[in-house]
Scaffold this active site. Structure first.
Site, mmCIF file in Angstrom:
data_model
loop_
_atom_site.group_PDB
_atom_site.id
_atom_site.type_symbol
_atom_site.label_atom_id
_atom_site.label_comp_id
_atom_site.label_asym_id
_atom_site.label_seq_id
_atom_site.Cartn_x
_atom_site.Cartn_y
_atom_site.Cartn_z
ATOM 1 N N TYR A 181 4.993 3.208 -15.946
ATOM 2 C CA TYR A 181 3.630 2.941 -15.495
ATOM 3 C C TYR A 181 2.782 2.847 -16.760
ATOM 4 C CZ TYR A 181 4.677 3.943 -10.581
ATOM 5 O OH TYR A 181 5.177 3.894 -9.305
ATOM 6 N N HIS B 263 3.905 -0.573 1.589
ATOM 7 C CA HIS B 263 4.606 -0.326 0.326
ATOM 8 C C HIS B 263 5.609 0.820 0.449
ATOM 9 C CE1 HIS B 263 5.263 -0.187 -3.993
ATOM 10 N NE2 HIS B 263 5.013 1.099 -3.981
#
Length: 578
Positions: A234, A416
């Site tokens: 990330y 998701h």
């Protein structure tokens, strides 16, 4: 042969062509008609406006599918452009893109005559002519571009061999016949060149809103970084808006992906920072809280969210997403999730999101809210499960406290999960009764996640509940899968887009950790192998030592179904509602 009806417009006639019925074959008293295509050698292509949706089926672009949806007739009209026709092709649908147990339209040639028919494949991949012909051939036209094949299919045919076309993801399959075949049964599925393309076939009947004439764009992109050579990263990058930037409305945004990195950029988000701080430090690096400045944790208000497979996103004409102006932070955080399983080294990336915004404010400010499960290892999926269900709640107490009396309107949704997700559904419950499906995908794929406009706006009032259920398949895993941020861990999220904006940004739950502790105690009492309960042992380690027999699986399912939950009813400042 009839005309094709597009939803909300006049019928459009099919191109003229000649069809000659050549033969009828009888299988067990059922007549199945095979139609010879006699294709006119010249003519123009059908109008593109008649088929607003388009996708290339194969990587070379030899097969291009266009379609429209007729909700009054409950049917999909297909136009397939075959640029380099050899001896035919297979086109169809299956549960997850397999060529076995598939529902197929087949065009094939024996070298002299061409045939078209509705067929199905069995569990071994053997083709059979369908006794009920539901792919209806409408026409064929040869043009300089290639052969246009027009056919239609009802959403539901009441034929057990047919695929039910429903809302959500559809796995389309195709196969190219490179040699003549003398019969349908002679086609060997395992030997043909084929592939898979995922689409949302049943697009909502919504027109793209008119964009304002004073629209400007801003790109928030990673500054030519080197993607780390590890599976999951990330990456965070801080951006500062100009001093005195007034309030604007975002009316549309779209992804900007560096060419060649399409398979590495898994999802991206742009967050606005909390206005309670005058300034935020600059940062360009992994979103690891050990490395990242502490203050960046207060950049949690979602402005834009994109995930692999999504296209440009438009706000409805009455709403826009506010940013800039007094009481709004000038600091934004871009977060890019890179999925690099082959551990490429030295890949440079400048991916991000392009915002389209206007100074002419719309009637409502829009917001994004997260529904589903908290990212925590207390929610886990045992290995070897074909359909393990987890549910996250946005409770009546939370909506009672956080939503305005007039309620909110949900107009779009993005589902998701990570790699083992197979189905996701969110339902609205009022007074203990399920009232409406907010969004459902029965053939969900983690590799095709897009923000979808809803067919109809969903009104949510104080005291309503929003229940999100995810179904997982872990048959190819030998270890437990816990909830968390890594791609090998799992999530269950529905990002709902709504207006008017409220302070509620996250409305999610997880099982009460105290009850999970009791589960591990129970496992110890009934099993020879000890699950270590020491305080220093993490929940994933405790799950990792559970022997996954039927008893332990069933008790975990019961725990998730009936144990009390821990509720997260959060404001964008990361503070919970009381």
């Amino acid at each position: 042969v009839g005309s094709m009806q597009t939803s909300g417009s006049k019928p459009c006639s099919c191109p003229s062509f000649k069809l000659r019925e050549v033969a009828s074959m009888y299988f067990t008293m059922i007549a199945v008609f095979l139609v010879i295509l006699v294709v006119a050698l010249q003519g123009s292509a059908p109008r593109g406006s008649d088929f607003p949706y388009k996708v290339p089926l194969d990587p070379q672009g030899l097969l291009e599918l266009s379609w429209n949806v007729s909700y009054p007739e409950q049917a999909v009209n297909f136009q397939l452009l075959i640029r380099d026709l050899q001896f035919g092709l297979l086109f169809g649908m299956s549960d997850r893109g397999e060529f076995e147990n598939a529902d197929l339209a087949v065009l094939w040639s024996d070298g002299r005559n061409s045939y078209f028919g509705d067929a199905w494949s069995d569990a071994k991949g053997q083709l059979h002519m369908d006794s009920q012909q539901d792919y209806q051939l409408l026409g064929a036209r040869r043009t300089p571009e290639g052969l246009y094949l027009l056919f239609r299919r009802a959403f539901s045919t009441c034929d057990p061999k047919d695929y039910l076309i429903e809302d959500g993801t559809v796995h389309l399959i195709y196969g190219i016949l490179e040699k003549p075949v003398h019969s349908l049964q002679a086609i060997n599925i395992s030997a043909i060149h084929g592939g898979l393309q995922m689409v949302q076939l049943l697009k909502p009947n919504i027109t793209v809103p008119k964009l304002p004439s004073d629209m400007k764009t801003m790109e928030i992109r990673a500054p030519d970084i080197v993607i780390p050579s590890k599976e999951t990263t990330y990456w965070c990058y801080m951006v500062e808006l100009p001093e005195g930037f007034p309030k604007h409305h975002i009316v549309m945004y779209e992804p900007v992906i560096t060419a060649g990195n399409e398979a590495l950029v898994h999802h991206m988000e742009v967050f606005q920072c909390s206005a309670e701080f005058d300034s935020f430090p600059t940062y360009n690096g992994p979103c690891d809280f050990k490395m990242m400045p502490e203050r960046l944790k207060y950049c949690r208000h979602v402005l834009a969210a994109w995930a692999m497979g999504a296209q440009a996103f438009y706000y409805p004409e009455e709403a826009g997403l506010a940013f800039g102006g007094p009481g709004s932070s000038r600091y934004l955080r871009l977060e890019v999730h890179y999925h690099n399983p082959l551990v490429f080294e030295g890949r440079r990336d400048s991916s991000g999101i392009r915002l389209h915004y206007t100074a002419t404010l719309r009637r409502h400010d829009a917001g994004i809210m997260e529904l589903g499960l908290v990212y925590t290892p207390v929610m886990a999926i045992p290995p070897g499960e074909d359909a393990f269900v987890l549910t996250g709640y946005c409770t009546d107490k939370c909506t009672q406290l956080a939503l305005p009396t007039a309620g909110i309107r949900i107009f779009a949704s993005q589902l998701h999960t990570h790699l083992t997700g197979r189905k996701v559904v969110t339902v609205l419950s009022r007074d203990g009764r399920e009232r409406q499906v907010v969004n459902s995908d029965q053939h969900y794929s983690p590799h095709f996640q897009e923000i979808r406009m809803l067919k109809e706006v969903v009104a949510v009032f104080p005291g309503d509940e929003l229940i999100t259920t995810c179904t997982y398949n872990t048959q190819n895993r030998s270890q437990v899968t816990v909830g968390g941020f890594s791609i090998q861990e799992e999530m269950c999220v529905n990002y709902v887009h709504y207006y008017p904006q409220t302070q509620l940004e996250l409305c999610k739950s997880a099982v009460d950790p105290g009850y999970l502790h009791r589960y591990f105690n129970l496992v110890n009492r009934f099993n020879d192998e000890e699950v270590c309960m020491c305080p220093q042992v993490s929940v994933p380690q405790q799950f990792g030592s559970v022997p996954w027999n039927t008893f332990n699986r069933d008790v975990l399912k019961s725990l998730y179904g009936f144990a009390p939950i821990s509720m997260h009813c959060n404001k964008s400042s990361a503070v919970r509602f009381p």
